[in-house]
Design a protein around this motif. Structure first.
Motif, PDB file in Angstrom:
ATOM      1  N   TRP A  15      -5.583  -6.259   3.110  1.00 38.95           N
ATOM      2  CA  TRP A  15      -4.963  -5.905   4.382  1.00 38.95           C
ATOM      3  C   TRP A  15      -6.008  -5.989   5.494  1.00 38.95           C
ATOM      4  O   TRP A  15      -5.778  -6.567   6.556  1.00 38.95           O
ATOM      5  CB  TRP A  15      -4.383  -4.506   4.261  1.00 38.95           C
ATOM      6  CG  TRP A  15      -3.564  -4.020   5.420  1.00 38.95           C
ATOM      7  CD1 TRP A  15      -3.273  -4.678   6.576  1.00 38.95           C
ATOM      8  CD2 TRP A  15      -2.916  -2.744   5.507  1.00 38.95           C
ATOM      9  NE1 TRP A  15      -2.492  -3.892   7.393  1.00 38.95           N
ATOM     10  CE2 TRP A  15      -2.247  -2.701   6.764  1.00 38.95           C
ATOM     11  CE3 TRP A  15      -2.821  -1.652   4.658  1.00 38.95           C
ATOM     12  CZ2 TRP A  15      -1.526  -1.579   7.181  1.00 38.95           C
ATOM     13  CZ3 TRP A  15      -2.089  -0.542   5.074  1.00 38.95           C
ATOM     14  CH2 TRP A  15      -1.452  -0.508   6.316  1.00 38.95           C
ATOM     15  N   ALA A  16      -7.196  -5.448   5.225  1.00 44.67           N
ATOM     16  CA  ALA A  16      -8.284  -5.493   6.212  1.00 44.67           C
ATOM     17  C   ALA A  16      -8.707  -6.927   6.511  1.00 44.67           C
ATOM     18  O   ALA A  16      -8.977  -7.285   7.663  1.00 44.67           O
ATOM     19  CB  ALA A  16      -9.476  -4.683   5.710  1.00 44.67           C
ATOM     20  N   LYS A  59      -9.254   0.286   7.158  1.00 46.74           N
ATOM     21  CA  LYS A  59      -8.777  -0.115   5.825  1.00 46.74           C
ATOM     22  C   LYS A  59      -9.943  -0.303   4.850  1.00 46.74           C
ATOM     23  O   LYS A  59      -9.840   0.040   3.672  1.00 46.74           O
ATOM     24  CB  LYS A  59      -7.950  -1.401   5.912  1.00 46.74           C
ATOM     25  CG  LYS A  59      -6.714  -1.294   6.788  1.00 46.74           C
ATOM     26  CD  LYS A  59      -5.891  -0.068   6.472  1.00 46.74           C
ATOM     27  CE  LYS A  59      -4.934   0.247   7.607  1.00 46.74           C
ATOM     28  NZ  LYS A  59      -4.407   1.625   7.510  1.00 46.74           N
ATOM     29  N   SER A 112       0.828  -1.203   0.000  1.00 47.68           N
ATOM     30  CA  SER A 112       0.000   0.000   0.000  1.00 47.68           C
ATOM     31  C   SER A 112       0.866   1.258   0.000  1.00 47.68           C
ATOM     32  O   SER A 112       0.556   2.239  -0.688  1.00 47.68           O
ATOM     33  CB  SER A 112      -0.919  -0.016   1.227  1.00 47.68           C
ATOM     34  OG  SER A 112      -1.792   1.096   1.217  1.00 47.68           O
ATOM     35  N   LEU A 146      -5.645  -2.522   0.134  1.00 45.49           N
ATOM     36  CA  LEU A 146      -6.272  -2.102   1.390  1.00 45.49           C
ATOM     37  C   LEU A 146      -7.322  -3.113   1.838  1.00 45.49           C
ATOM     38  O   LEU A 146      -7.432  -3.439   3.020  1.00 45.49           O
ATOM     39  CB  LEU A 146      -6.908  -0.721   1.209  1.00 45.49           C
ATOM     40  CG  LEU A 146      -5.928   0.445   1.040  1.00 45.49           C
ATOM     41  CD1 LEU A 146      -6.629   1.668   0.467  1.00 45.49           C
ATOM     42  CD2 LEU A 146      -5.277   0.789   2.376  1.00 45.49           C
TER      43      LEU A 146
END
Length: 455
Positions: free
Chosen positions: A125-126, A154, A111, A122
């Protein structure tokens, strides 16, 4: 075979950097380590045949990312490969946690390389942060809360980058689940806000994708759990009131205070009973609201066993043969399009025949909602096939409440209805949009089964 043997040798031999990763520590290696040679996936994972291919893929991706640590695509693929490998280690939580921590840090680096403007990085990642929270929640609730809060952030950033990207529906659905998980880690007094916002995310998901059965089901189950919590609180409060009343009655026996009239106890009891009755009706309405979404999820995917089982448990809460029923304000047909439009309360039922004014159930006769209704149902009807759109309307000229605008193919002006509040209006809008979508998609048979099933 030669390639596999070479990979195994590399993983088993490794340098000192590899030895640190192969240990038992679940903490991640910093993304800066990507640039250092010799950082590989833990070699012991290759002893498990069911994840050997995923381990080799992750190993190869780690080498590519280490060779070019500023190449976003390579770093991002490495994060994806770690996440995929972690998903195959359900029975090995320590390894799973280690890989998810690594994936989260790799996504952070990916990111950063994109200036925080890559929606998919993103989003993933979340997802990794949410999975970490699930693994640590029992022993480390504070860390779980931090991970979930970061995951919610995120998802928000992902949608801010591109609100209607291909993962937008899933991002909203997952965001709603994260908010529900967060509410479980907070005090009871703080949960209402999380609950309200989670419902908004699920609704956004199904508005973006009307065939998103999982978001529809999640919305139904969250509402059902909320109704159960309210019901438990009401019963607990009722028991406390009864105990207090019994104690007061005992203490007043033989020496009634002069400030109390002879009918005061009966009046207070009647007031309490009236309040409980209103609360019980509100809770039953939430249960019916929940059943609506579970029935719609079943209608979208009737082959999913969990939907069928859930429908069997809640179908009795539906106003069959309708999916949804209740009081809405509508313009009296005799005054429609005239300067003196007359708005009247009508009992509406929404089913496979469309939305139409119907006779209210006997239980509502004489209630406040029934007050002012015409003696016989008015000839108001909107066919499902005619409904092109439904949305909230902000028009100060309409009666008080939450206005709904129906976009009709047969009428450019459309039609307006007014619900008691926004939650009620949103429920009508979702039911109209999803049922009409099923009809247009040729999948109405699932809805027929959901509304005709008797268990």
């Amino acid at each position: 075979m030669a390639e596999l043997a070479a990979a195994l040798a590399a993983l088993a031999g490794g340098s000192s950097g590899n030895g640190a990763l192969a240990g038992s520590s679940p903490r991640p290696v910093s993304p800066s380590t990507l640039a250092q040679p010799g950082w590989f996936v833990p070699p012991h994972l290759l002893r498990h045949p069911h994840c050997r291919a995923a381990s080799l893929t992750a190993h190869e991706c780690s080498r590519e990312a280490a060779a070019q640590p500023t190449d976003f695509d390579r770093v991002y693929r490495y994060g994806l490969s770690l996440q995929e490998l972690a998903s195959k280690l359900i029975q090995q939580p320590a390894d799973q946690l280690m890989l998810l921590n690594q994936a989260a840090e790799v996504y952070m680096e990916a990111s950063r390389l994109q200036g925080g403007r890559h929606a998919a990085a993103l989003y993933n990642w979340a997802v990794a942060l949410t999975d970490i929270a699930r693994l640590v929640r029992a022993q480390q609730p504070d860390e779980a809360y931090e991970c979930l809060t970061a995951a919610a952030s995120k998802y928000a950033q992902s949608l801010a980058v591109h609100s209607d990207n291909p993962q937008a529906s899933s991002a909203n659905n997952n965001w709603g689940l994260v908010l529900q998980d967060l509410s479980g880690l907070r005090a009871a007094s703080e949960r209402h806000g999380y609950h309200h916002h989670s419902l908004q995310k699920f609704r956004r998901a199904i508005r973006l994708r009307p065939d998103f059965d999982r978001a529809c089901y999640n919305l139904g189950t969250v509402l059902y759990s909320h109704a159960c919590s309210l019901q438990e609180a009401l019963l607990a409060g009722q028991e406390e009131q009864e105990a207090a009343a019994a104690a007061a009655s005992s203490s007043l026996s033989g020496r009634r205070s002069s400030s109390l009239g002879p009918g005061s106890s009966a009046t207070a009891a009647a007031a309490g009973s009236s309040g409980r009755g209103a609360a019980e009706r509100a809770i039953q309405a939430i249960f019916a609201h929940a059943a609506q979404y579970i029935a719609l999820a079943y209608a979208m995917e009737p082959g999913k066993g969990v939907y069928g089982d859930s429908l069997a448990a809640v179908q009795r809460l539906l106003p069959l043969p309708h999916l949804r029923a209740g009081c809405l304000l509508a313009v009296h047909p005799d005054t429609e399009c005239s300067p003196s439009e007359q708005w009247v309360p009508c009992w509406f039922g929404l089913g496979l025949e469309g939305l139409q004014a119907v006779r209210p159930p006997a239980a509502y006769a004489g209630s406040a909602a029934h007050s002012g209704m015409p003696a016989a149902p008015l000839p108001i009807r909107y066919e499902l096939a005619d409904v092109a759109d439904a949305r909230l309307a902000a028009d100060p000229s309409l009666p008080a409440g939450a206005a709904i605008w129906l976009g009709l193919r047969s009428s450019p002006r459309g039609a307006y209805l007014v619900a008691a509040d926004q939650d009620d209006a949103e429920g009508w809008i979702d039911a109209l949009l999803l049922l009409s979508h099923l009809l247009r998609a040729g999948r109405i048979s699932g809805a027929q089964a959901a509304l005709a099933l008797r268990r």
